[in-house]
Enzyme design. Structure first.
Site, PDB file in Angstrom:
ATOM      1  CG  ASP A  33       4.550  -5.977   3.147  1.00 26.55           C
ATOM      2  OD1 ASP A  33       4.966  -5.266   2.489  1.00 26.55           O
ATOM      3  OD2 ASP A  33       3.348  -6.050   3.214  1.00 26.55           O
ATOM      4  NE  ARG A  81      -2.546   2.331   2.222  1.00 29.02           N
ATOM      5  CZ  ARG A  81      -2.723   2.471   0.933  1.00 29.02           C
ATOM      6  NH1 ARG A  81      -3.575   3.503   0.750  1.00 29.02           N
ATOM      7  NH2 ARG A  81      -2.001   2.235   0.228  1.00 29.02           N
ATOM      8  CE  LYS A 138       0.363  -8.362  -1.509  1.00 27.65           C
ATOM      9  NZ  LYS A 138       0.260  -6.992  -2.323  1.00 27.65           N
TER      10      LYS A 138
HETATM   11  N1  BES Z   1       3.190  -4.774   0.740  1.00 28.12           N
HETATM   12  C1  BES Z   1       2.351  -4.137  -0.505  1.00 28.12           C
HETATM   13  C2  BES Z   1       3.132  -3.409  -1.493  1.00 28.12           C
HETATM   14  C3  BES Z   1       4.143  -4.009  -2.237  1.00 28.12           C
HETATM   15  C4  BES Z   1       4.006  -4.015  -3.483  1.00 28.12           C
HETATM   16  C5  BES Z   1       5.601  -4.081  -1.510  1.00 28.12           C
HETATM   17  C6  BES Z   1       5.094  -4.842  -4.141  1.00 28.12           C
HETATM   18  C7  BES Z   1       6.419  -4.467  -2.309  1.00 28.12           C
HETATM   19  C8  BES Z   1       6.301  -4.941  -3.648  1.00 28.12           C
HETATM   20  C9  BES Z   1       1.158  -3.626   0.200  1.00 28.12           C
HETATM   21  O1  BES Z   1       0.666  -4.021   1.416  1.00 28.12           O
HETATM   22  C10 BES Z   1      -0.006  -3.618  -0.979  1.00 28.12           C
HETATM   23  O2  BES Z   1      -0.359  -4.499  -1.526  1.00 28.12           O
HETATM   24  N2  BES Z   1      -0.355  -2.389  -1.606  1.00 28.12           N
HETATM   25  C11 BES Z   1      -1.210  -2.144  -2.391  1.00 28.12           C
HETATM   26  C12 BES Z   1      -2.162  -1.126  -2.044  1.00 28.12           C
HETATM   27  C13 BES Z   1      -3.304  -1.005  -2.868  1.00 28.12           C
HETATM   28  C14 BES Z   1      -4.473  -2.027  -2.538  1.00 28.12           C
HETATM   29  C15 BES Z   1      -4.071   0.375  -2.592  1.00 28.12           C
HETATM   30  C16 BES Z   1      -0.777  -2.246  -3.687  1.00 28.12           C
HETATM   31  O3  BES Z   1       0.473  -1.465  -3.875  1.00 28.12           O
HETATM   32  O4  BES Z   1      -1.082  -2.771  -4.673  1.00 28.12           O
HETATM   33 ZN    ZN Z   2       1.863  -4.927   2.369  1.00 26.70          ZN
HETATM   34 ZN    ZN Z   3      -0.973  -5.434   1.123  1.00 27.80          ZN
END
Ligand code: BES
Ligand code: ZN
Ligand code: ZN
Length: 497
Positions: free
Chosen positions: A279, A342, A268
């Site tokens: 999370d 997921r 990230k």
């Molecule tokens: N934990 C994140 C989602 C998230 C984002 C939670 C912001 C709280 C605030 C999740 O694991 C994630 O990174 N999801 C990605 C999915 C993508 C790579 C398909 C996302 O939302 O960007």
């Molecule tokens: Zn996550």
């Molecule tokens: Zn993630």
């Protein structure tokens, strides 16, 4: 916070006076026990229209000779409902200062038990701060709030028992918030499991089982293992059973528990990455709900499964391009290691089938796309059963925790099962509809009854709390940090049949 109930209106410490919009004079019942100076001061304020009684507004009266008071607005009388009372109670605690002291007497007369209970609930919920990591001088430490609710003669017994339930449920909300706020160096999968283990010792009717890393590998929990293997803090699954020996089907809750989400190899960006400690909010919701139920003596059977892992980049981490095999036997092509929630849930959902549950609800801070869609105002809610989705939506409305219906469309399922080399893929084909494709992915791992190949899929709902578990500025029950959302929704759903 200690709360007690008594009829009669003698005042301990600061008087808290809830008032409707447009009140021009102090209600008669409150005149007894009130110093004449304070009484005339309040009447003057009301007559001059200096306090309008708007919802959540407060006015402090301190420094006078007749004692201290705080007026709090309930909004318009004909619109006032339990939510207004809950918000007003929370507003009192939020605006309380040291000068008010810790002894508070809330003056009610002619108010329903439900409304007074909601006011106490708001006070209880808002009375939270997370300061375990702050050094504090002895003289700065404040003692616990001591709140007395005064009601009409004959209401005290019923009101006390309503408030006892709110005390128990609030302890679940606050547990969820403590877990969510805990820094990730102290909140890692095994630490969560240890806490659950210790917690279970407090209750006779609760059992906690921990599936450790080696056991998860042996069992074939390929999703949980793939996410957690890149971290020195190994993953685990924690199963909570309340009244587990009771026969029959029961609610089953599943939680995403990523104790820190760096994104893994699909790292990230740095900005606000610290927030990814929350999370594990899905698992915190589930643990908090079990606490709410256990502490209020819920007699029904309830099971919860939390999928705990830390998503780190390392030489042992999974890669984009990997194909993993989950507990269900289905394979997943990993296209982005940041779509890890997921993966752990795929094993948790499949495992849930072993308990032959009445229904499964999963909670997950799953997608940024859900925050884009609904902001911090509502949780995304998907289900394979329209009536069930409505029931959850209504349970949320009943406690003022909004869960908004979202579509579970065949096109999204098709998108997530369209991999050239595996049964499913963990990333959508494009960048649109990311919260929906994630939900459609999860559906692939919800088992049929008794795992029968052509059987009926177990009733299931998915709740994406990425926007509502943190940073919800309009949630008046919360000052900052983890919100503990949906412990109350689940308590309501489970205990109201
Ligand atoms: N934990 C994140 C989602 C998230 C984002 C939670 C912001 C709280 C605030 C999740 O694991 C994630 O990174 N999801 C990605 C999915 C993508 C790579 C398909 C996302 O939302 O960007
Ligand atoms: Zn996550
Ligand atoms: Zn993630």
């Amino acid at each position: 916070m200690k709360v007690s109930v008594s009829p009669g209106h003698n005042i301990n410490g600061t008087l808290i006076l809830p008032l409707f919009e447009g009140s021009e004079v102090l209600p008669e019942a409150h005149e007894t026990g009130l110093h004449t100076a304070l009484k005339s001061q309040i009447n003057r304020i009301l007559q001059d229209g200096d306090f309008k009684g708007k919802m959540k507004s407060t006015m402090s009266i301190v420094g006078g000779e007749g004692g201290k008071a705080m007026l709090v607005g309930l909004g318009k009388e004909d619109e006032a409902d339990v939510h207004s009372y809950r918000k007003a109670g929370a507003a009192v605690v939020a605006s309380r200062k040291k000068v008010h002291g810790t002894d508070l007497t809330v003056g009610f007369s002619g108010t329903s038990i439900e409304s007074m209970g909601a006011f106490a609930e708001g006070m209880l919920l808002r009375d939270y701060s997370y300061d375990h990591y702050k050094q504090q001088e002895e003289e700065d430490k404040e003692s616990e709030l001591d709140v007395r609710i005064t009601c009409d003669e004959g209401q005290e017994e019923e009101l006390s028992s309503v408030i006892m339930v709110h005390v128990g449920v609030t302890s679940g909300v606050h547990l969820s918030r403590d877990l969510g706020n805990c820094p990730p160096n102290d909140m890692y999968p095994e630490a969560f499991a240890d806490q659950a283990w210790e917690w279970a010792k407090e209750y006779d009717d609760v059992e906690v089982t921990i599936i450790n890393y080696d056991q998860a590998v042996k069992a074939g929990m390929g999703g949980l293992v793939a996410v957690g293997m890149g971290s020195a803090r190994k993953p685990c699954m924690v199963i909570f059973e309340l009244n587990g020996k009771k026969p029959g089907r029961c609610p089953l809750l599943v939680g995403k528990g990523i104790t820190f989400d760096t994104g893994g190899i699909s790292l990230k960006p740095g900005a606000n990455m610290d927030e990814m400690k929350y999370d594990m909010g899905g698992s915190a919701t589930v643990f908090g709900t079990m606490q709410a139920l256990a502490s209020t003596g819920h007699k029904g059977k309830v099971v919860a499964i939390t999928c705990m892992a830390e998503n780190m980049p390392s030489s042992n981490a999974q890669r984009p391009g990997d194909v993993i095999k989950t507990l269900s036997g289905k394979t997943i092509e990993i296209l982005n290691t940041d779509a890890e929630g997921r993966l752990v849930l795929s094993d948790g959902l499949w495992k849930a089938g072993e308990f032959d549950p009445e229904y499964i609800i999963d909670f997950a801070t799953l997608t940024g796309a859900c925050v884009v869609a609904l902001g911090h105002e509502a949780t995304g809610l998907w289900s394979n059963d329209d009536d069930f989705r409505t029931r959850i939506h209504e349970a949320g409305n009943a406690v003022d925790e909004l869960a908004w219906p979202m579509p579970l469309l065949p096109a999204f399922e098709k998108e997530m099962t369209n991999s050239k080399i595996a049964d499913t893929r963990n990333l959508g084909a494009g960048r649109y509809g990311g919260a929906n494709t994630a939900a459609a992915f999860l559906k692939q791992f919800v088992p049929n009854r008794n795992y029968e190949k052509d059987g009926e899929q177990i009733t299931w709902a998915h709740m994406d709390i990425a926007g509502t578990y943190w940073g919800a500025k309009t949630n008046s029950m919360v000052g900052n940090g983890a919100t503990g959302i949906h412990v109350r929704t689940m308590y309501h759903l489970i205990t109201n049949g």
